[in-house]
Scaffold this motif. Structure first.
Motif, short mmCIF file in Angstrom:
data_model
loop_
_atom_site.label_atom_id
_atom_site.label_comp_id
_atom_site.label_asym_id
_atom_site.label_seq_id
_atom_site.Cartn_x
_atom_site.Cartn_y
_atom_site.Cartn_z
N TYR A 54 0.84 -1.20 0.00
CA TYR A 54 0.00 0.00 0.00
C TYR A 54 0.88 1.26 0.00
CZ TYR A 54 -4.01 2.91 1.67
OH TYR A 54 -5.00 3.85 1.82
N LEU A 55 1.90 1.29 0.84
CA LEU A 55 2.81 2.43 0.86
C LEU A 55 3.48 2.63 -0.49
CD1 LEU A 55 4.49 1.93 4.36
CD2 LEU A 55 3.17 3.95 3.67
N SER A 56 3.94 1.55 -1.09
CA SER A 56 4.62 1.63 -2.38
C SER A 56 3.67 2.11 -3.48
CB SER A 56 5.20 0.26 -2.74
OG SER A 56 5.81 0.29 -4.02
N ALA A 57 2.45 1.59 -3.50
CA ALA A 57 1.49 1.99 -4.51
C ALA A 57 1.08 3.46 -4.33
CB ALA A 57 0.26 1.09 -4.45
N ALA A 58 0.95 3.90 -3.08
CA ALA A 58 0.63 5.31 -2.83
C ALA A 58 1.76 6.22 -3.29
CB ALA A 58 0.33 5.51 -1.34
N GLN A 59 2.99 5.84 -3.01
CA GLN A 59 4.13 6.64 -3.47
C GLN A 59 4.11 6.78 -4.99
OE1 GLN A 59 7.18 4.21 -1.52
NE2 GLN A 59 7.85 6.01 -0.37
N PHE A 61 1.51 6.61 -6.96
CA PHE A 61 0.41 7.49 -7.37
C PHE A 61 0.80 8.96 -7.21
CE2 PHE A 61 -3.08 10.23 -6.03
CZ PHE A 61 -3.85 10.22 -7.18
N PHE A 62 1.38 9.32 -6.08
CA PHE A 62 1.72 10.72 -5.85
C PHE A 62 2.83 11.21 -6.77
CE2 PHE A 62 -0.16 9.75 -1.57
CZ PHE A 62 -1.24 10.62 -1.69
N ALA A 63 3.58 10.28 -7.38
CA ALA A 63 4.62 10.65 -8.33
C ALA A 63 4.07 10.91 -9.73
CB ALA A 63 5.69 9.56 -8.39
N LEU A 64 2.79 10.63 -9.95
CA LEU A 64 2.19 10.85 -11.27
C LEU A 64 2.08 12.34 -11.57
CD1 LEU A 64 -0.73 8.25 -11.11
CD2 LEU A 64 1.35 8.08 -12.49
N VAL A 130 -3.98 3.15 -14.07
CA VAL A 130 -3.37 4.42 -13.68
C VAL A 130 -2.46 4.24 -12.47
CG1 VAL A 130 -3.84 6.76 -12.83
CG2 VAL A 130 -5.30 5.75 -14.60
N ALA A 131 -2.91 3.47 -11.51
CA ALA A 131 -2.17 3.29 -10.26
C ALA A 131 -2.20 1.82 -9.87
CB ALA A 131 -2.79 4.15 -9.16
N PRO A 132 -1.30 1.02 -10.45
CA PRO A 132 -1.31 -0.43 -10.20
C PRO A 132 -1.25 -0.75 -8.71
CG PRO A 132 0.19 0.12 -11.99
CD PRO A 132 -0.25 1.43 -11.40
N ASP A 133 -2.13 -1.64 -8.28
CA ASP A 133 -2.19 -2.20 -6.94
C ASP A 133 -2.65 -1.22 -5.87
OD1 ASP A 133 -1.94 -4.52 -5.34
OD2 ASP A 133 -0.04 -3.80 -4.51
N LEU A 134 -2.94 0.03 -6.22
CA LEU A 134 -3.32 1.00 -5.19
C LEU A 134 -4.65 0.64 -4.55
CD1 LEU A 134 -2.76 3.55 -3.59
CD2 LEU A 134 -3.76 4.88 -5.45
#
Length: 313
Positions: A54-59, A61-64, A130-134
């Motif tokens: 979850y932390l990795s997927a959120a990071q 997303f915010f890098a998009l 758009v955000a794999p695994d988020l």
């Protein structure tokens, strides 16, 4: 006082011991809820691998690009209030009016239910392309928190108050949730002084060398480092009001000055949206809906901050 690397921190409490109703753990929980309003929770059985995902997927997303993230902003949401779900850019939210807008981004989920009640959904969120695994990791961890951790912790709090373990359960048949991933940029991330508004919050911090979270407890501001294997729990204004001030909702803020960005994952948990709550010991009843809607109006319309922010200096 428990310590991490020589730094004074909050109480460390085992959920496994609370579930087993160990008297010393229940007494420790009571003390933490009465005097601190914040504590580390260990032996909670949340999946470490799922948290990492979850932390990795959120990071990611915010890098998009900002233009991509804005496709999931408040103006695209379908539920009420729209500010309860979706993406908010840096300087988009103000948790304390004197501090000004917070230098953070966030993305909010909830428990998606049909029917049109406030804070129920549906949500317009990035899909797996758009955000794999988020979403997969976010909803999976939501299940673990809401189906195991929170019911057991809620019953332990009731026990600590010398109430029947299931005393709160009737108000949580269909609990309300604001689930948030937050991003704080390197060297300058902020979240102004505030209290949380709900029953309680479960917070997962990205493990970083130095603390960014600050909590005002026992008369002073304290930096709160990450503790391996622990999540943080803090009580909200609704629970303080429910217990006639016996349990405390504690002010906190984020001042992120580390050279790396920081991501945190929060679960702001409330009773059923239509619950009518009578304070323990007497007092005027109040509803979950009025508490939540007033708080969102304070943040997004009146710009007066979150929780009891107006009372904090």
């Amino acid at each position: 006082m428990n310590r991490v690397n020589g730094t004074p921190v909050l109480p460390v409490i085992s959920l496994a011991q609370l579930i087993a109703r160990k008297p010393e753990a229940v007494a420790q929980l009571h003390d933490a809820c009465v005097h601190d309003g914040f504590f580390y929770l260990v032996e909670h059985d949340l999946s470490a691998e799922l948290i990492k995902r979850y932390l990795s997927a959120a990071q990611a997303f915010f890098a998009l690009p900002e233009s991509v993230k804005q496709r999931f902003g408040h103006h695209r949401q379908l539920g009420y209030p729209r500010t309860a779900r979706g993406y908010v850019a840096a300087y988009g939210e103000t948790l304390h009016p004197d501090a000004g807008p917070d230098n953070k981004q966030h993305l909010d989920w909830g428990i998606d239910r049909c029917g049109g009640a406030p804070f129920s959904g549906p949500s317009v969120l990035p899909d797996k392309h758009v955000a794999p695994d988020l979403n997969a990791s976010a909803y999976a961890l939501q299940d673990e928190v809401m189906e195991h951790l929170f019911p057991n912790l809620r019953r332990a709090i009731a026990t600590a108050l010398a109430l029947p373990p299931h005393a709160f359960d009737a108000h949580f048949r269909r609990p309300t949730l604001i689930q948030r991933a937050s991003y704080y940029p390197a060297n300058s991330g902020t979240a102004g002084k505030h209290t949380d508004n709900g029953f309680l919050t479960v917070l997962i911090q990205q493990p970083l060398p130095q603390p960014s979270l600050r909590v005002h407890t026992r008369g002073e501001w304290r930096d709160v480092p990450c503790l391996e294997g622990a999540v943080l729990v803090n009580l909200g204004d609704l629970l303080q009001r429910w217990t006639n001030g016996r349990l405390v909702s504690t002010a906190h803020q984020v001042l992120h000055r580390q050279p790396d960005a920081r991501v945190s994952l929060a679960f702001f948990i409330y009773p059923d949206i239509d619950a009518s709550i009578s304070p323990i010991g007497g007092g005027q009843s109040f509803s979950t809906a009025e508490v939540m809607l007033d708080n969102f109006d304070s943040i997004w319309v009146r710009k007066q901050g979150a929780g009891r922010a107006r009372q904090l200096v």
